[in-house]
Write a protein that holds these residues in place. Sequence first.
Motif, PDB file in Angstrom:
ATOM      1  N   PRO A  15       0.835  -1.207   0.000  1.00  0.00           N
ATOM      2  CA  PRO A  15       0.000   0.000   0.000  1.00  0.00           C
ATOM      3  C   PRO A  15       0.871   1.258   0.000  1.00  0.00           C
ATOM      4  N   ILE A  16       0.418   2.285  -0.745  1.00  0.00           N
ATOM      5  CA  ILE A  16       1.194   3.535  -0.846  1.00  0.00           C
ATOM      6  C   ILE A  16       0.776   4.433   0.322  1.00  0.00           C
ATOM      7  N   PRO A  17       1.728   4.777   1.216  1.00  0.00           N
ATOM      8  CA  PRO A  17       1.354   5.552   2.411  1.00  0.00           C
ATOM      9  C   PRO A  17       1.038   7.006   2.066  1.00  0.00           C
ATOM     10  N   PRO A  18       0.341   7.714   2.977  1.00  0.00           N
ATOM     11  CA  PRO A  18       0.082   9.138   2.745  1.00  0.00           C
ATOM     12  C   PRO A  18       1.403   9.875   2.563  1.00  0.00           C
ATOM     13  N   VAL A  19       1.393  10.886   1.685  1.00  0.00           N
ATOM     14  CA  VAL A  19       2.610  11.676   1.458  1.00  0.00           C
ATOM     15  C   VAL A  19       2.689  12.748   2.542  1.00  0.00           C
ATOM     16  N   ALA A  20       3.818  12.765   3.271  1.00  0.00           N
ATOM     17  CA  ALA A  20       3.969  13.743   4.355  1.00  0.00           C
ATOM     18  C   ALA A  20       3.974  15.158   3.779  1.00  0.00           C
TER      19      ALA A  20
ATOM     20  N   PRO B 138      -1.972  14.826  -2.455  1.00  0.00           N
ATOM     21  CA  PRO B 138      -3.062  15.168  -3.373  1.00  0.00           C
ATOM     22  C   PRO B 138      -4.237  14.187  -3.298  1.00  0.00           C
ATOM     23  N   HIS B 139      -3.933  12.925  -2.986  1.00  0.00           N
ATOM     24  CA  HIS B 139      -5.004  11.933  -2.815  1.00  0.00           C
ATOM     25  C   HIS B 139      -4.832  11.357  -1.411  1.00  0.00           C
ATOM     26  N   ASN B 140      -5.129  12.182  -0.440  1.00  0.00           N
ATOM     27  CA  ASN B 140      -4.746  11.880   0.936  1.00  0.00           C
ATOM     28  C   ASN B 140      -5.225  10.508   1.429  1.00  0.00           C
TER      29      ASN B 140
ATOM     30  N   ASN C 168      -4.080   2.057  -3.013  1.00  0.00           N
ATOM     31  CA  ASN C 168      -3.763   0.953  -3.915  1.00  0.00           C
ATOM     32  C   ASN C 168      -4.201   1.363  -5.309  1.00  0.00           C
ATOM     33  N   VAL C 169      -3.449   0.915  -6.304  1.00  0.00           N
ATOM     34  CA  VAL C 169      -3.769   1.272  -7.694  1.00  0.00           C
ATOM     35  C   VAL C 169      -3.986  -0.013  -8.505  1.00  0.00           C
ATOM     36  N   TYR C 170      -5.131  -0.080  -9.168  1.00  0.00           N
ATOM     37  CA  TYR C 170      -5.504  -1.263  -9.946  1.00  0.00           C
ATOM     38  C   TYR C 170      -5.693  -0.865 -11.409  1.00  0.00           C
TER      39      TYR C 170
ATOM     40  N   LEU D 181     -15.661  14.829  -7.011  1.00  0.00           N
ATOM     41  CA  LEU D 181     -14.960  15.935  -6.354  1.00  0.00           C
ATOM     42  C   LEU D 181     -14.314  16.840  -7.399  1.00  0.00           C
ATOM     43  N   ALA D 182     -13.626  16.239  -8.373  1.00  0.00           N
ATOM     44  CA  ALA D 182     -12.906  17.048  -9.368  1.00  0.00           C
ATOM     45  C   ALA D 182     -12.588  16.177 -10.570  1.00  0.00           C
ATOM     46  N   ARG D 183     -12.234  16.850 -11.672  1.00  0.00           N
ATOM     47  CA  ARG D 183     -11.893  16.089 -12.875  1.00  0.00           C
ATOM     48  C   ARG D 183     -10.890  16.850 -13.736  1.00  0.00           C
ATOM     49  N   ASP D 184     -10.494  16.223 -14.814  1.00  0.00           N
ATOM     50  CA  ASP D 184      -9.580  16.690 -15.860  1.00  0.00           C
ATOM     51  C   ASP D 184      -8.651  17.861 -15.498  1.00  0.00           C
ATOM     52  N   GLY D 185      -9.122  19.123 -15.683  1.00  0.00           N
ATOM     53  CA  GLY D 185      -8.253  20.291 -15.524  1.00  0.00           C
ATOM     54  C   GLY D 185      -7.546  20.342 -14.178  1.00  0.00           C
ATOM     55  N   THR D 186      -8.195  19.858 -13.115  1.00  0.00           N
ATOM     56  CA  THR D 186      -7.605  19.866 -11.777  1.00  0.00           C
ATOM     57  C   THR D 186      -6.454  18.866 -11.696  1.00  0.00           C
ATOM     58  N   CYS D 187      -6.457  17.919 -12.565  1.00  0.00           N
ATOM     59  CA  CYS D 187      -5.534  16.795 -12.440  1.00  0.00           C
ATOM     60  C   CYS D 187      -4.318  16.922 -13.373  1.00  0.00           C
ATOM     61  N   TRP D 188      -4.510  17.566 -14.526  1.00  0.00           N
ATOM     62  CA  TRP D 188      -3.469  17.565 -15.558  1.00  0.00           C
ATOM     63  C   TRP D 188      -2.138  18.106 -15.064  1.00  0.00           C
TER      64      TRP D 188
ATOM     65  N   CYS E  22      -0.502  18.283 -12.376  1.00  0.00           N
ATOM     66  CA  CYS E  22       0.334  17.392 -11.573  1.00  0.00           C
ATOM     67  C   CYS E  22       0.736  16.139 -12.353  1.00  0.00           C
ATOM     68  N   HIS E  23      -0.234  15.535 -13.009  1.00  0.00           N
ATOM     69  CA  HIS E  23       0.057  14.274 -13.699  1.00  0.00           C
ATOM     70  C   HIS E  23       0.953  14.484 -14.918  1.00  0.00           C
ATOM     71  N   ALA E  24       1.006  15.741 -15.442  1.00  0.00           N
ATOM     72  CA  ALA E  24       1.882  16.015 -16.587  1.00  0.00           C
ATOM     73  C   ALA E  24       3.348  15.843 -16.201  1.00  0.00           C
TER      74      ALA E  24
ATOM     75  N   ASP F  39       3.184   8.081 -19.505  1.00  0.00           N
ATOM     76  CA  ASP F  39       1.772   8.122 -19.881  1.00  0.00           C
ATOM     77  C   ASP F  39       0.901   8.652 -18.727  1.00  0.00           C
ATOM     78  N   TYR F  40       1.419   9.663 -18.023  1.00  0.00           N
ATOM     79  CA  TYR F  40       0.670  10.383 -16.978  1.00  0.00           C
ATOM     80  C   TYR F  40       0.384   9.550 -15.715  1.00  0.00           C
ATOM     81  N   VAL F  41       0.963   8.362 -15.646  1.00  0.00           N
ATOM     82  CA  VAL F  41       0.684   7.487 -14.493  1.00  0.00           C
ATOM     83  C   VAL F  41       1.915   7.438 -13.587  1.00  0.00           C
TER      84      VAL F  41
HETATM   85  C1  HEC Z   1      -0.867  17.805  -6.712  1.00  0.00           C
HETATM   86  C2  HEC Z   1      -0.618  16.686  -7.574  1.00  0.00           C
HETATM   87  C3  HEC Z   1      -1.754  15.823  -8.063  1.00  0.00           C
HETATM   88  C4  HEC Z   1      -2.992  16.210  -8.498  1.00  0.00           C
HETATM   89  C5  HEC Z   1      -3.570  17.611  -8.592  1.00  0.00           C
HETATM   90  C6  HEC Z   1      -3.691  14.987  -8.871  1.00  0.00           C
HETATM   91  N1  HEC Z   1      -2.894  13.896  -8.664  1.00  0.00           N
HETATM   92 FE1  HEC Z   1      -3.392  11.986  -9.065  1.00  0.00          FE
HETATM   93  N2  HEC Z   1      -1.621  11.369  -8.287  1.00  0.00           N
HETATM   94  C7  HEC Z   1      -0.609  12.197  -7.810  1.00  0.00           C
HETATM   95  C8  HEC Z   1       0.482  11.385  -7.331  1.00  0.00           C
HETATM   96  C9  HEC Z   1       1.789  11.908  -6.744  1.00  0.00           C
HETATM   97  C10 HEC Z   1       0.107  10.050  -7.517  1.00  0.00           C
HETATM   98  C11 HEC Z   1       0.883   8.770  -7.170  1.00  0.00           C
HETATM   99  C12 HEC Z   1       1.267   8.585  -5.753  1.00  0.00           C
HETATM  100  C13 HEC Z   1       0.188   8.729  -4.747  1.00  0.00           C
HETATM  101  O1  HEC Z   1      -0.980   8.452  -5.005  1.00  0.00           O
HETATM  102  O2  HEC Z   1       0.504   9.071  -3.637  1.00  0.00           O
HETATM  103  C14 HEC Z   1      -1.211  10.088  -8.125  1.00  0.00           C
HETATM  104  C15 HEC Z   1      -1.903   8.940  -8.492  1.00  0.00           C
HETATM  105  C16 HEC Z   1      -3.103   8.947  -9.180  1.00  0.00           C
HETATM  106  C17 HEC Z   1      -3.733   7.784  -9.721  1.00  0.00           C
HETATM  107  C18 HEC Z   1      -3.175   6.384  -9.725  1.00  0.00           C
HETATM  108  C19 HEC Z   1      -2.284   6.214 -10.941  1.00  0.00           C
HETATM  109  C20 HEC Z   1      -0.984   6.977 -10.808  1.00  0.00           C
HETATM  110  O3  HEC Z   1      -0.821   8.004 -11.494  1.00  0.00           O
HETATM  111  O4  HEC Z   1      -0.161   6.577  -9.984  1.00  0.00           O
HETATM  112  C21 HEC Z   1      -4.905   8.183 -10.290  1.00  0.00           C
HETATM  113  C22 HEC Z   1      -5.922   7.302 -10.989  1.00  0.00           C
HETATM  114  C23 HEC Z   1      -4.995   9.614 -10.093  1.00  0.00           C
HETATM  115  N3  HEC Z   1      -3.879  10.056  -9.430  1.00  0.00           N
HETATM  116  C24 HEC Z   1      -6.048  10.363 -10.536  1.00  0.00           C
HETATM  117  C25 HEC Z   1      -6.118  11.753 -10.345  1.00  0.00           C
HETATM  118  C26 HEC Z   1      -7.281  12.551 -10.684  1.00  0.00           C
HETATM  119  C27 HEC Z   1      -8.551  12.010 -11.296  1.00  0.00           C
HETATM  120  C28 HEC Z   1      -6.993  13.833 -10.343  1.00  0.00           C
HETATM  121  C29 HEC Z   1      -7.851  15.067 -10.470  1.00  0.00           C
HETATM  122  C30 HEC Z   1      -9.165  15.034  -9.911  1.00  0.00           C
HETATM  123  C31 HEC Z   1      -5.636  13.834  -9.799  1.00  0.00           C
HETATM  124  N4  HEC Z   1      -5.141  12.568  -9.811  1.00  0.00           N
HETATM  125  C32 HEC Z   1      -4.974  14.960  -9.349  1.00  0.00           C
HETATM  126  C33 HEC Z   1      -0.623  13.549  -7.823  1.00  0.00           C
HETATM  127  C34 HEC Z   1      -1.709  14.351  -8.170  1.00  0.00           C
END
Ligand code: HEC
Length: 183
Positions: free
Chosen positions: A70-75, A79-81, A85-87, A159-166, A168-170, A176-178
């Motif tokens: 399991p991935i622990p909370p980031v101190a 962002p996903h407090n 687990n990721v499937y 809670l949120a979608r697309d624009g809020t996520c890009w 960070c994931h970029a 591939d954004y993962v």
């Molecule tokens: C501030 C940065 C940040 C934002 C904003 C963010 N994420 Fe993430 N996300 C992460 C990080 C870092 C991980 C991997 C480690 C973790 O979860 O602790 C992650 C993991 C994930 C994963 C699992 C796959 C992976 O990339 O490891 C999914 C699915 C995901 N995020 C979806 C979203 C969605 C949907 C949003 C917008 C609603 C979002 N994230 C917004 C940082 C972010």
Amino acid sequence: MNSKKTGKIYLNYLFMIAVVFIPCFVITSCVEEKQLDDIVQQTDAPAVALPGLPDDTAGYDKWLKINAEPIPPVAGGDPHNGTKNVYVNQERETIAPDGEQQFPYPDGSIVVKEAVRPNKDYIGLIAIMRKKAGSDPDHNDWEFIEYTRNSPDDEFSILARDGTCWGCHARVEDKDYVFTEID
Ligand code: HEC
């Protein structure tokens, strides 16, 4: 005792055995069959999505889990407090042939991340990435969406979608954004 009488006693015994044991045997095997039916039904039962989540996430926790532990909370701000687990709905051999992870993820991939919030004992957050060919070429055709709930009896809501996520994931565009790689 003459042999006729002995024969009659044996017949009586046989009759008793038939009356007492045969129904017992029939009942027991019926019960066993029913229990077996129940077990088969349980394992065959179609998976149902958690309340409020889309049907295509049903049974996600039986998919390939890409993190070993399991991935622990980031101190200092997560962002996903929570504990996560990721499937993914793909076979290991498809996304990591010969043990080496390949990018991009195939069209139709669904990545589901669940998080148990700190000090809680139920899943409070579900973040989803869905790869849909042509949906968003600027972000590798991923649709991002996140759901949360504040009690185990609540339905999940968006809670949120697309624009809020890009943004960070970029940071992991090259993967591939993962963020999470297969263990
Ligand atoms: C501030 C940065 C940040 C934002 C904003 C963010 N994420 Fe993430 N996300 C992460 C990080 C870092 C991980 C991997 C480690 C973790 O979860 O602790 C992650 C993991 C994930 C994963 C699992 C796959 C992976 O990339 O490891 C999914 C699915 C995901 N995020 C979806 C979203 C969605 C949907 C949003 C917008 C609603 C979002 N994230 C917004 C940082 C972010």
